[in-house]
Write a protein that holds these residues in place. Structure first.
Motif, short mmCIF file in Angstrom:
data_model
loop_
_atom_site.label_atom_id
_atom_site.label_comp_id
_atom_site.label_asym_id
_atom_site.label_seq_id
_atom_site.Cartn_x
_atom_site.Cartn_y
_atom_site.Cartn_z
N ALA A 261 -21.08 14.11 -27.66
CA ALA A 261 -22.18 13.54 -26.50
C ALA A 261 -21.70 12.96 -25.40
O ALA A 261 -22.33 13.57 -24.17
N GLN A 262 -20.63 12.36 -25.15
CA GLN A 262 -20.13 11.81 -23.96
C GLN A 262 -19.54 13.04 -23.01
O GLN A 262 -19.96 13.07 -21.81
N ARG A 263 -19.04 13.95 -24.01
CA ARG A 263 -18.39 15.25 -23.08
C ARG A 263 -19.29 16.20 -22.57
O ARG A 263 -19.16 16.53 -21.60
N THR A 264 -20.41 16.24 -23.54
CA THR A 264 -21.51 17.19 -22.96
C THR A 264 -22.24 16.34 -21.72
O THR A 264 -22.52 16.96 -20.75
N ALA A 265 -22.57 15.11 -21.92
CA ALA A 265 -23.10 14.50 -20.68
C ALA A 265 -22.14 14.27 -19.39
O ALA A 265 -22.48 14.45 -18.31
N LEU A 266 -20.84 14.41 -19.57
CA LEU A 266 -20.04 14.26 -18.39
C LEU A 266 -19.88 15.71 -17.91
O LEU A 266 -19.84 15.91 -16.49
N ALA A 267 -19.93 16.65 -18.53
CA ALA A 267 -19.77 18.10 -18.05
C ALA A 267 -20.96 18.42 -17.02
O ALA A 267 -20.83 19.05 -16.01
N VAL A 292 -26.89 6.08 -17.89
CA VAL A 292 -27.93 5.28 -16.83
C VAL A 292 -28.33 6.25 -15.81
O VAL A 292 -27.40 6.92 -15.37
N VAL A 293 -29.62 6.47 -15.36
CA VAL A 293 -29.79 7.23 -14.34
C VAL A 293 -30.54 6.50 -13.28
O VAL A 293 -31.61 5.55 -13.51
N TYR A 294 -29.94 6.34 -12.28
CA TYR A 294 -30.29 5.64 -10.90
C TYR A 294 -31.51 6.40 -10.27
O TYR A 294 -31.39 7.49 -10.14
N PHE A 295 -32.57 5.79 -9.85
CA PHE A 295 -33.75 6.55 -9.13
C PHE A 295 -34.64 5.51 -8.41
O PHE A 295 -34.36 4.35 -8.46
N THR A 296 -35.26 6.25 -7.51
CA THR A 296 -36.53 5.34 -6.72
C THR A 296 -37.74 5.68 -6.90
O THR A 296 -37.89 7.17 -6.84
N PRO A 297 -38.56 5.06 -7.48
CA PRO A 297 -40.02 5.53 -7.87
C PRO A 297 -40.65 6.14 -6.60
O PRO A 297 -40.24 5.44 -5.57
N PRO A 298 -41.31 7.15 -6.85
CA PRO A 298 -41.86 7.55 -8.07
C PRO A 298 -41.06 8.56 -8.46
O PRO A 298 -41.53 9.52 -9.51
N ASN A 299 -40.01 8.79 -8.16
CA ASN A 299 -38.88 9.98 -8.64
C ASN A 299 -38.45 9.58 -10.15
O ASN A 299 -36.93 9.52 -9.99
N ALA A 300 -39.04 9.32 -11.16
CA ALA A 300 -38.67 8.66 -12.29
C ALA A 300 -38.06 10.00 -13.01
O ALA A 300 -38.42 10.95 -13.11
N PRO A 301 -36.85 9.66 -13.91
CA PRO A 301 -36.42 10.63 -14.77
C PRO A 301 -37.42 11.09 -16.03
O PRO A 301 -38.06 10.13 -16.46
N ASP A 302 -37.23 12.21 -16.47
CA ASP A 302 -37.95 12.60 -17.60
C ASP A 302 -36.97 12.37 -18.89
O ASP A 302 -35.92 12.98 -18.96
N ASP A 303 -37.35 11.37 -19.79
CA ASP A 303 -36.53 10.96 -20.77
C ASP A 303 -36.31 12.00 -21.74
O ASP A 303 -34.99 12.16 -21.98
N ALA A 304 -37.07 12.77 -22.05
CA ALA A 304 -36.73 13.99 -23.07
C ALA A 304 -35.78 14.84 -22.44
O ALA A 304 -34.68 15.17 -23.17
N ARG A 305 -35.95 15.32 -21.16
CA ARG A 305 -34.93 16.10 -20.40
C ARG A 305 -33.45 15.52 -20.37
O ARG A 305 -32.51 16.09 -20.50
N VAL A 306 -33.39 14.19 -20.20
CA VAL A 306 -32.03 13.41 -20.24
C VAL A 306 -31.37 13.46 -21.33
O VAL A 306 -30.35 13.70 -21.39
N VAL A 307 -31.93 13.50 -22.49
CA VAL A 307 -31.27 13.38 -23.76
C VAL A 307 -31.02 14.84 -24.36
O VAL A 307 -30.67 14.97 -25.32
N ARG A 308 -31.77 15.77 -23.87
CA ARG A 308 -31.88 17.16 -24.45
C ARG A 308 -30.35 17.46 -24.42
O ARG A 308 -29.59 17.43 -23.51
N GLY A 309 -30.14 18.42 -25.60
CA GLY A 309 -28.89 19.08 -25.55
C GLY A 309 -27.79 18.20 -26.09
O GLY A 309 -26.85 18.85 -26.24
N LEU A 310 -28.01 17.02 -26.28
CA LEU A 310 -26.87 16.09 -26.93
C LEU A 310 -26.99 15.84 -28.38
O LEU A 310 -28.02 16.11 -28.94
N PRO A 311 -25.96 15.79 -29.19
CA PRO A 311 -25.91 15.56 -30.60
C PRO A 311 -27.08 14.56 -31.01
O PRO A 311 -27.20 13.50 -30.18
N ALA A 312 -27.84 14.83 -32.07
CA ALA A 312 -29.02 13.75 -32.15
C ALA A 312 -28.35 12.37 -32.50
O ALA A 312 -27.70 12.20 -33.56
#
Length: 481
Positions: A261-267, A292-312
């Motif tokens: 999961a770390q390697r995927t997220a790094l890549a 961690v995702v840094y952001f300034t509202p209203p540009n909040a991250p999509d949680d489902a997209r952030v974790v998509r594709g990682l080992p469950a």
């Protein structure tokens, strides 16, 4: 406590004069007070200084300890500089009189790296001014802490691109070793975010250096373990700061899924910050990816997209903090631990990617949870982001940092055993292509350093000969014997 500003010593009352250091006795290797000098004791005159030279027992005892509480080597004096000129004068004085010099910032080293037995320790806390903050850069004295800096920059919408997990480190000290954190996955080490330095070389010369001026010195000092010059001022990169940190903690039951999961997220760079921890679990170990995702509202991250594709993961926790609160999250805890003065026999290694899973699995099979009592960090950084030639890391496209940040009971036998374990683990890891990150407590030998630096060792030796020819700086690192 006998703290006497040397620049004002001529106006001291006679009763205080007995405590004033005015000369150095090169035969007896001691300091001569005003009273002794008036009584006819000889010695070599100490230069007039803007700050103070301290020789009282409390100051020497403080300089002989650090966060690690393992090494306790007393200097003969402590300089609390009132100016950069004081550092120039003391380094030149040390060269003339065969003294060693080390710099002590916040004393967060764990194995005596900032100590100078029978020498002079420079306490950088008295040079701690933020000189300027503007778009793109800040100019700071070496004694400024990263916490000082982010307190000044974040309200202006600016931040260093990389932060260590604990912000209470001096900037000069961090830049002497490297400096790593979760944002190193995007920006490299803290030494990779420096635009220019002002330093006092081991020969006592005040020099400004950068990628365009005195490049050899600039490259040697950043991550150079204090061997070539004393950092007195730095120009460091600033970037726009987001306001909010959304923290994702993904728990995995096995090492393979965790590092995959770390390697995927790094890549794919989905996280602004990427770390991970190994924690004791029921009957073994659990593994937690921290992104961690840094952001300034209203540009909040999509949680489902952030974790998509990682080992469950087995479990997911999502939290949100103001950006500054996230950066400052462990300061209070570290200060509480510091007050306990527990020994900290840390192990810090850079592992090549292709050996990480194999080595860490073996290490965990040998490691008793009772010997940890602190976090175990394991996370990847891209080798291509690490640009400083004397920061030694494996020749691998991805490098994993492994840090066992343990605190143990003040039992000498336990500390000796864990230091021996650290040495054994270092040798096992080195056989697989690993390097030590030299901020921990690994007993080293002179023969270790040519292997540590590899092809860069001749460069390191040449820099030492040019910039610290008498070998006065940072003796306890042991790099050159």
């Amino acid at each position: 406590m006998s703290r006497v500003p040397l620049a004002r010593r001529r106006v001291l009352a006679a009763g205080a004069a007995a405590a004033v250091v005015v000369a150095f006795d090169p035969v007896g290797l001691g300091w001569v007070t005003r009273a002794q000098a008036d009584a006819g004791t000889g010695g070599l005159a100490v230069p007039d200084l803007d700050g103070e030279l301290v020789t009282d027992a409390a100051a020497l005892a403080e300089a002989a300890e650090d966060y690690g509480q393992i090494a306790h080597r007393r200097p003969r004096a402590v300089l609390r500089p009132g100016s950069v000129r004081d550092i120039v004068e003391i380094v030149r004085f040390a060269n003339r009189n065969g003294l060693s010099v080390a710099v002590r910032g916040q004393a967060h080293s764990v194995f005596g790296q900032a100590q100078a037995p029978a020498g002079v320790v420079i306490d950088s806390r008295t040079l701690a001014e933020i000189r300027s903050v503007g778009p793109g850069a800040a100019v700071v004295d070496a004694g400024v802490t990263w916490l000082d800096l982010v307190r000044a920059t974040v309200p202006r919408g600016l931040t260093p691109p990389v932060a260590t997990d604990y912000l209470g480190l001096s900037i000069g000290g961090t830049l002497s070793v490297g400096g790593i954190g979760g944002a190193s996955s995007r920006h490299g080490l803290l030494v990779d975010t420096v635009l220019a330095l002002e330093v006092v070389t081991g020969a006592g010369e005040l020099v400004r250096c950068s990628p365009r001026a005195n490049r050899e010195l600039f490259d040697a000092v950043l991550g150079g373990l204090g061997q070539y010059a004393v950092i007195v001022r730095a120009t460091v990169v600033l970037v726009p700061a987001e306001t909010t940190a959304r923290v994702y903690r993904l728990s995995y039951p096995d090492l393979g899924s965790f590092t995959a999961a770390q390697r995927t997220a790094l890549a794919d760079g989905r996280f602004s910050y990427l770390e991970g921890q190994v924690v004791p679990g029921e009957g073994g170990w659990d593994f937690v990816l921290e992104g961690v995702v840094y952001f300034t509202p209203p540009n909040a991250p999509d949680d489902a997209r952030v974790v998509r594709g990682l080992p469950a993961p087995a479990a997911t926790e999502i939290a949100e903090l103001p950006y500054f609160a996230w950066l400052d999250r462990i300061t209070a805890l570290v200060e509480q631990l510091r007050a306990l003065k527990l020994p900290n026999p840390w192990l810090n290694l850079f592992l090549p990617d292709d050996a990480t899973d194999r080595y860490v699995a073996g290490l965990l099979s040998r490691l008793a949870p009772a010997d940890v009592n602190g976090p175990i960090l394991l996370y990847p950084v891209p080798r291509g982001r690490l640009t400083r030639p004397l920061v030694a890391v494996p020749d691998s496209p991805v490098v994993f940092l492994l840090s066992i940040l343990r605190a143990v009971a003040p039992d000498e036998a336990t500390v000796r055993r864990l230091l021996a374990d650290n040495r054994a683990e270092y040798e096992r890891a080195r056989a697989l292509g690993a390097k030590q990150y030299p901020i921990g407590a690994i007993p080293t030998r002179p023969a270790d350093w040519p292997s540590h630096y590899g092809a860069q060792y001749p460069r390191a030796r040449h820099a030492k000969a040019i910039f610290d020819p008498r070998g006065v700086l940072a003796p306890e690192q042991g790099v050159f014997g």
